[in-house]
Each structure stands twice: as structure tokens, then as C-alpha cells.
Design a protein around this motif. Structure first.
Motif, PDB file in Angstrom:
ATOM      1  N   ASN A  14     106.304  51.067 -55.139  1.00  0.00           N
ATOM      2  CA  ASN A  14     106.113  51.862 -53.926  1.00  0.00           C
ATOM      3  C   ASN A  14     104.780  52.581 -53.920  1.00  0.00           C
ATOM      4  N   PHE A  15     104.382  53.004 -55.078  1.00  0.00           N
ATOM      5  CA  PHE A  15     103.126  53.716 -55.236  1.00  0.00           C
ATOM      6  C   PHE A  15     101.941  52.828 -54.859  1.00  0.00           C
ATOM      7  N   PHE A  39     110.232  50.856 -59.976  1.00  0.00           N
ATOM      8  CA  PHE A  39     110.467  51.246 -58.590  1.00  0.00           C
ATOM      9  C   PHE A  39     109.348  52.162 -58.073  1.00  0.00           C
ATOM     10  N   ILE A  40     109.004  53.148 -58.871  1.00  0.00           N
ATOM     11  CA  ILE A  40     107.910  54.058 -58.501  1.00  0.00           C
ATOM     12  C   ILE A  40     106.605  53.271 -58.380  1.00  0.00           C
TER      13      ILE A  40
HETATM   14  C1  YK8 Z   1      95.049  61.069 -50.519  1.00  0.00           C
HETATM   15  C2  YK8 Z   1     101.120  57.646 -53.618  1.00  0.00           C
HETATM   16  C3  YK8 Z   1     102.594  57.369 -53.412  1.00  0.00           C
HETATM   17  C4  YK8 Z   1     102.938  57.853 -52.001  1.00  0.00           C
HETATM   18  C5  YK8 Z   1     104.171  57.098 -51.440  1.00  0.00           C
HETATM   19  C6  YK8 Z   1     105.326  57.474 -52.336  1.00  0.00           C
HETATM   20  C7  YK8 Z   1     106.575  56.801 -51.969  1.00  0.00           C
HETATM   21  C8  YK8 Z   1     107.504  56.945 -53.105  1.00  0.00           C
HETATM   22  C9  YK8 Z   1     108.801  56.399 -52.672  1.00  0.00           C
HETATM   23  C10 YK8 Z   1     109.730  56.085 -53.712  1.00  0.00           C
HETATM   24  C11 YK8 Z   1     104.478  57.446 -50.014  1.00  0.00           C
HETATM   25  C12 YK8 Z   1      95.798  60.848 -49.237  1.00  0.00           C
HETATM   26  C13 YK8 Z   1     101.583  57.816 -51.270  1.00  0.00           C
HETATM   27  C14 YK8 Z   1     101.153  56.415 -50.883  1.00  0.00           C
HETATM   28  C15 YK8 Z   1     101.412  58.747 -50.090  1.00  0.00           C
HETATM   29  C16 YK8 Z   1      99.949  58.901 -49.675  1.00  0.00           C
HETATM   30  C17 YK8 Z   1      99.024  59.349 -50.831  1.00  0.00           C
HETATM   31  C18 YK8 Z   1      97.513  59.392 -50.437  1.00  0.00           C
HETATM   32  C19 YK8 Z   1      97.119  58.107 -49.711  1.00  0.00           C
HETATM   33  C20 YK8 Z   1     110.964  55.610 -53.176  1.00  0.00           C
HETATM   34  C21 YK8 Z   1     109.448  56.144 -55.139  1.00  0.00           C
HETATM   35  C22 YK8 Z   1      97.290  60.594 -49.523  1.00  0.00           C
HETATM   36  C23 YK8 Z   1      95.181  59.836 -51.384  1.00  0.00           C
HETATM   37  C24 YK8 Z   1      96.626  59.547 -51.618  1.00  0.00           C
HETATM   38  C25 YK8 Z   1      97.071  59.477 -52.874  1.00  0.00           C
HETATM   39  C26 YK8 Z   1      98.468  59.089 -53.214  1.00  0.00           C
HETATM   40  C27 YK8 Z   1      99.226  58.473 -52.064  1.00  0.00           C
HETATM   41  C28 YK8 Z   1     100.710  58.414 -52.373  1.00  0.00           C
HETATM   42  O1  YK8 Z   1      93.685  61.369 -50.272  1.00  0.00           O
HETATM   43  O2  YK8 Z   1     103.985  55.710 -51.508  1.00  0.00           O
END
Ligand code: YK8
Length: 177
Positions: free
Chosen positions: A147-148, A143-144
Motif C-alpha cells: 500500500n505504501f 501489506f504495509i
Molecule cells: C508528502 C505513504 C503511505 C500513505 C498511504 C498509506 C495507506 C496505508 C493503508 C494500509 C495512503 C505528501 C501515503 C501514500 C499518503 C501520502 C504520503 C505523501 C505522498 C491499509 C496499510 C504525502 C509525501 C508523502 C509521503 C508518504 C505518502 C504516504 O510530501 O498509502
């Protein structure tokens, strides 16, 4: 890890570093379009090993129905000591997304490698890794992971697209002056 960007750009490696790792117009436009808010940059600090690190904090907007509408993020960037002005820059970014489900299980490690190809030509390589801090059981892990990677895919696809527009902006700028 997964290789996200491996591209050559027609400007200097220092210009690429400025675009991505200083408080540039490009970065502030990019973050605004991605709906990042409340961005706080802490200054670079020298570490004992000769590397430099800094922290960046911000709030991101999420559209995942399983996650809250916003989440706070802490990004710790390390500029590796083997980096050399006008030659190469290696930056590791450890990204912790707070507030999302299972946030205490994982973090992201992104590596940016900027290298000189010629005076006005450089290469950017960006790779990303999902790292676990706790061992989730199989179903949660899957799941992680799903979404990741989908979140990261979107982010880096957009970053690559926006970067590909930079030389165009530069030549327009020259045409005007
Ligand atoms: C940086 C990795 C995962 C996270 C997200 C997690 C959802 C988890 C939900 C469940 C929202 C800028 C991300 C994409 C958010 C954004 C992050 C960014 C793009 C239900 C498990 C932010 C690079 C970066 C690294 C990791 C990203 C997250 O410069 O899916």
C-alpha cells in the motif's frame, strides 16, 4: 530507498527551490489537484547543528478501500546546512500519516536534492524510503509495503508530470510580455 525523480529542468536551481519549498502557486495548485486540504505551514527554524526545520500539516483524501476517506499528515522538512543558494539544496522530509491502519508502524523519509547544472538549468533527484518504528509480523509488513509504494508511486509520477510542464508555462509567459 527508491529513486523516484532524476530530471533536468531548464530553469535555475533557485526557481526550483521556490516552486517546491515556498508557498508557491505551483504547490498550491498541485496540492489542490491532489485533494490535500487545510495546509498549514510553520516557519523555518534554525537548529543547533546549523540545519533548518519546519513542519507542514495537512489532510489528504484517500481512495484505498482499506483506509479511511481522509487522513491527517505531519511532514517535517529539514533543509540541510550544506545547502547553498544558487548551488544546491538538500531537503529531507519525514512524513507521518496519522489515521491510516498501522500508522504507528511506519513513516516515510523523502530526500530532495536540487543542484545547479548551469545558470538556467538544474537537476532534481527525489528518493523515498519506508522506515519502520515497530516491527510488524510478516503478513502485516507485506501489506504495509504494498500500500505504501503504490501510494508513493502515484504521487511522484504526478509531481514529475506537473514539473515537466513548468518550462512551457514560463515560455508562454515570456511570449505574452
Ligand atoms: C508528502 C505513504 C503511505 C500513505 C498511504 C498509506 C495507506 C496505508 C493503508 C494500509 C495512503 C505528501 C501515503 C501514500 C499518503 C501520502 C504520503 C505523501 C505522498 C491499509 C496499510 C504525502 C509525501 C508523502 C509521503 C508518504 C505518502 C504516504 O510530501 O498509502
Amino acid at each position: 530507498g527508491k529513486l523516484y525523480i532524476n530530471e533536468v529542468y531548464m530553469f535555475s536551481v533557485d526557481k526550483l527551490y521556490d516552486i517546491l519549498f515556498t508557498e508557491s502557486q505551483f504547490m498550491s495548485d498541485f496540492l489542490e489537484q491532489r485533494r490535500f486540504s487545510g495546509v498549514v505551514y510553520h516557519p523555518w527554524r534554525k537548529e543547533e547543528a546549523g540545519n533548518q526545520t519546519r513542519e507542514i500539516m495537512y489532510t489528504i483524501s484517500l481512495s484505498n478501500p482499506l483506509a479511511p476517506k481522509t487522513a491527517t499528515v505531519t511532514e517535517t522538512q529539514t533543509l540541510h546546512r550544506s545547502s547553498q543558494v544558487s548551488e544546491c539544496y538538500i531537503i529531507d522530509a519525514e512524513v507521518i500519516t496519522h489515521d491510516v491502519p498501522y500508522h504507528d508502524y511506519f513513516y516515510t523519509l523523502n530526500r530532495y536534492m536540487l543542484t545547479r547544472v548551469a545558470k538556467n538549468k538544474c537537476r532534481l533527484r527525489v528518493s523515498a524510503e519506508l522506515r519502520f518504528r515497530k516491527h510488524p509480523w510478516g503478513l502485516v509488513k507485506g501489506f504495509i509495503e504494498r500500500n505504501f509504494w503504490s501510494g508513493l508511486d502515484e504521487y511522484f509520477r504526478y509531481l514529475e508530470l506537473e514539473l515537466s510542464k513548468v518550462p512551457l508555462l514560463l515560455s508562454e509567459h515570456h511570449a505574452q510580455s
